[in-house]
Scaffold this active site. Structure first.
Site, PDB file in Angstrom:
ATOM      1  N   GLY A  19      32.562  37.093  38.251  1.00  0.00           N
ATOM      2  CA  GLY A  19      32.484  38.033  37.137  1.00  0.00           C
ATOM      3  C   GLY A  19      32.495  39.520  37.462  1.00  0.00           C
ATOM      4  N   THR A  20      33.076  39.919  38.598  1.00  0.00           N
ATOM      5  CA  THR A  20      33.080  41.361  38.871  1.00  0.00           C
ATOM      6  C   THR A  20      34.019  42.110  37.915  1.00  0.00           C
ATOM      7  OG1 THR A  20      34.770  41.255  40.602  1.00  0.00           O
ATOM      8  CG2 THR A  20      32.477  41.066  41.315  1.00  0.00           C
ATOM      9  N   ASN A  21      35.096  41.459  37.491  1.00  0.00           N
ATOM     10  CA  ASN A  21      35.958  42.101  36.475  1.00  0.00           C
ATOM     11  C   ASN A  21      35.236  42.182  35.138  1.00  0.00           C
ATOM     12  OD1 ASN A  21      38.819  42.878  37.377  1.00  0.00           O
ATOM     13  ND2 ASN A  21      38.507  40.883  38.380  1.00  0.00           N
ATOM     14  N   MET A  94      39.206  29.866  35.267  1.00  0.00           N
ATOM     15  CA  MET A  94      39.952  28.901  36.077  1.00  0.00           C
ATOM     16  C   MET A  94      40.407  27.669  35.308  1.00  0.00           C
ATOM     17  SD  MET A  94      40.119  30.508  38.813  1.00  0.00           S
ATOM     18  CE  MET A  94      40.626  29.377  40.089  1.00  0.00           C
ATOM     19  N   ILE A  96      43.123  26.038  32.479  1.00  0.00           N
ATOM     20  CA  ILE A  96      44.380  26.286  31.765  1.00  0.00           C
ATOM     21  C   ILE A  96      44.132  26.047  30.282  1.00  0.00           C
ATOM     22  CG2 ILE A  96      46.809  25.569  31.548  1.00  0.00           C
ATOM     23  CD1 ILE A  96      46.703  26.211  34.373  1.00  0.00           C
ATOM     24  N   LEU A  97      44.473  27.029  29.478  1.00  0.00           N
ATOM     25  CA  LEU A  97      44.268  26.892  28.028  1.00  0.00           C
ATOM     26  C   LEU A  97      45.435  26.095  27.437  1.00  0.00           C
ATOM     27  CD1 LEU A  97      43.203  30.591  27.518  1.00  0.00           C
ATOM     28  CD2 LEU A  97      41.716  28.610  27.126  1.00  0.00           C
ATOM     29  N   ASN A 111      45.432  38.538  30.960  1.00  0.00           N
ATOM     30  CA  ASN A 111      44.842  37.994  32.191  1.00  0.00           C
ATOM     31  C   ASN A 111      45.053  38.979  33.332  1.00  0.00           C
ATOM     32  OD1 ASN A 111      43.757  36.007  34.013  1.00  0.00           O
ATOM     33  ND2 ASN A 111      45.851  35.496  34.636  1.00  0.00           N
ATOM     34  N   HIS A 113      45.609  39.121  37.522  1.00  0.00           N
ATOM     35  CA  HIS A 113      46.016  38.244  38.631  1.00  0.00           C
ATOM     36  C   HIS A 113      46.150  39.079  39.907  1.00  0.00           C
ATOM     37  CE1 HIS A 113      47.812  34.749  40.477  1.00  0.00           C
ATOM     38  NE2 HIS A 113      48.707  35.551  41.022  1.00  0.00           N
ATOM     39  N   SER A 140      48.047  42.545  38.928  1.00  0.00           N
ATOM     40  CA  SER A 140      48.800  42.664  37.674  1.00  0.00           C
ATOM     41  C   SER A 140      47.922  42.256  36.498  1.00  0.00           C
ATOM     42  CB  SER A 140      50.005  41.703  37.661  1.00  0.00           C
ATOM     43  OG  SER A 140      50.756  41.788  38.846  1.00  0.00           O
ATOM     44  N   ASP A 149      50.648  32.371  34.783  1.00  0.00           N
ATOM     45  CA  ASP A 149      50.864  33.719  35.334  1.00  0.00           C
ATOM     46  C   ASP A 149      52.275  34.260  35.060  1.00  0.00           C
ATOM     47  OD1 ASP A 149      48.267  33.608  36.401  1.00  0.00           O
ATOM     48  OD2 ASP A 149      48.979  32.662  38.243  1.00  0.00           O
ATOM     49  N   GLU A 178      41.596  46.040  41.042  1.00  0.00           N
ATOM     50  CA  GLU A 178      41.574  45.271  39.788  1.00  0.00           C
ATOM     51  C   GLU A 178      40.591  45.889  38.793  1.00  0.00           C
ATOM     52  OE1 GLU A 178      41.104  40.998  39.996  1.00  0.00           O
ATOM     53  OE2 GLU A 178      42.029  40.934  41.963  1.00  0.00           O
TER      54      GLU A 178
HETATM   55  C1  GRF Z   1      40.172  38.106  40.500  1.00  0.00           C
HETATM   56  O1  GRF Z   1      40.764  38.304  41.736  1.00  0.00           O
HETATM   57  C2  GRF Z   1      41.213  37.919  39.428  1.00  0.00           C
HETATM   58  O2  GRF Z   1      42.385  38.632  39.652  1.00  0.00           O
HETATM   59  C3  GRF Z   1      41.500  36.438  39.526  1.00  0.00           C
HETATM   60  O3  GRF Z   1      40.252  35.852  39.777  1.00  0.00           O
HETATM   61  C4  GRF Z   1      39.408  36.795  40.435  1.00  0.00           C
HETATM   62  C5  GRF Z   1      38.170  36.902  39.612  1.00  0.00           C
HETATM   63  O4  GRF Z   1      37.187  37.709  40.224  1.00  0.00           O
HETATM   64  N1  GRF Z   1      42.151  35.954  38.325  1.00  0.00           N
HETATM   65  P1  GRF Z   1      35.874  38.098  39.424  1.00  0.00           P
HETATM   66  O5  GRF Z   1      35.260  36.790  38.906  1.00  0.00           O
HETATM   67  O6  GRF Z   1      36.259  38.998  38.312  1.00  0.00           O
HETATM   68  O7  GRF Z   1      34.979  38.757  40.426  1.00  0.00           O
END
Ligand code: GRF
Length: 191
Positions: A19-21, A94, A96-97, A111, A113, A140, A149, A178
């Site tokens: 969950g860092t994003n 993780m 697939i919808l 999304n 990636h 991306s 993707d 990201e």
């Molecule tokens: C990221 O590298 C994102 O691009 C990919 O999964 C990873 C998720 O990282 N889809 P986080 O859970 O947001 O730390």
């Protein structure tokens, strides 16, 4: 998406892990310039460590039983509709919808990636990029369609691969990009 007019758009973030994003999107959403507000965090994994970021900020969390994901998806749609969610950001999600889910939210699921799409779709991108001795990689943000993707690219950032790079180092550098790219891509779709 409609141009941002000052009313923040109700957004759900879908995660499965770290969950860092999500964390970076939460802090972005609190800024005045942000066109989104995060009203829901959905995880298909009860133990996703990233849920702590939602808890800290008292954002509503939704967890659904993975084994019955088909039924769960219907429940998920119901909740997204009840909460008037207009944008869904996948961030390390993780699962697939289904194509019916994607159709229902057409043009409203995005999304992130960790590669320069259309190159290196799927998992283990950094490992494959290094094996191929690429000079550059990146990340991306793209719209989600029914192929993995493959939806329209919104924004990308490029990183030079260094001689001393290994999978871990590269992943770290791409990840910090990201965290900047996702908010910028969101700004772009509302501009
Ligand atoms: C990221 O590298 C994102 O691009 C990919 O999964 C990873 C998720 O990282 N889809 P986080 O859970 O947001 O730390």
């Amino acid at each position: 998406m409609k141009k941002y007019s000052g009313n923040k758009v109700s957004t759900a973030i879908f995660i499965s892990g770290r969950g860092t994003n999500l964390k970076s999107l939460i802090s972005f959403s609190h800024k005045k310039i942000s066109p989104i507000k995060i009203d829901l965090v959905f995880s298909n994994k009860r133990k996703a460590s990233g849920l702590k970021f939602a808890k800290e900020k008292k954002i509503k969390i939704l967890l659904l039983n993975e084994k019955f994901f088909y039924n769960s998806e219907r429940k998920l749609v119901k909740i997204l509709n009840e909460k008037n969610i207009e944008l869904i950001c996948l961030a390390g999600f993780m699962k697939i919808l289904s194509s019916s889910f994607i159709k229902r939210f057409k043009g409203r699921i995005i999304n992130i990636h960790p590669s320069l799409l259309p190159k290196y779709k799927g998992l283990n991108t950094h490992k494959r990029v290094l094996e191929k001795k690429e000079n550059y990689t990146g990340c991306s943000v793209h719209f989600v369609n029914s192929k993995l993707d493959s939806g329209k690219i919104i924004l990308q950032k490029k990183v030079k691969i260094l001689k001393k790079d290994n999978e871990k180092k590269l992943a770290k550098r791409v990840l910090s990009l990201e965290h900047k790219l996702y908010p910028q891509a969101i700004m772009k779709i509302f501009s």
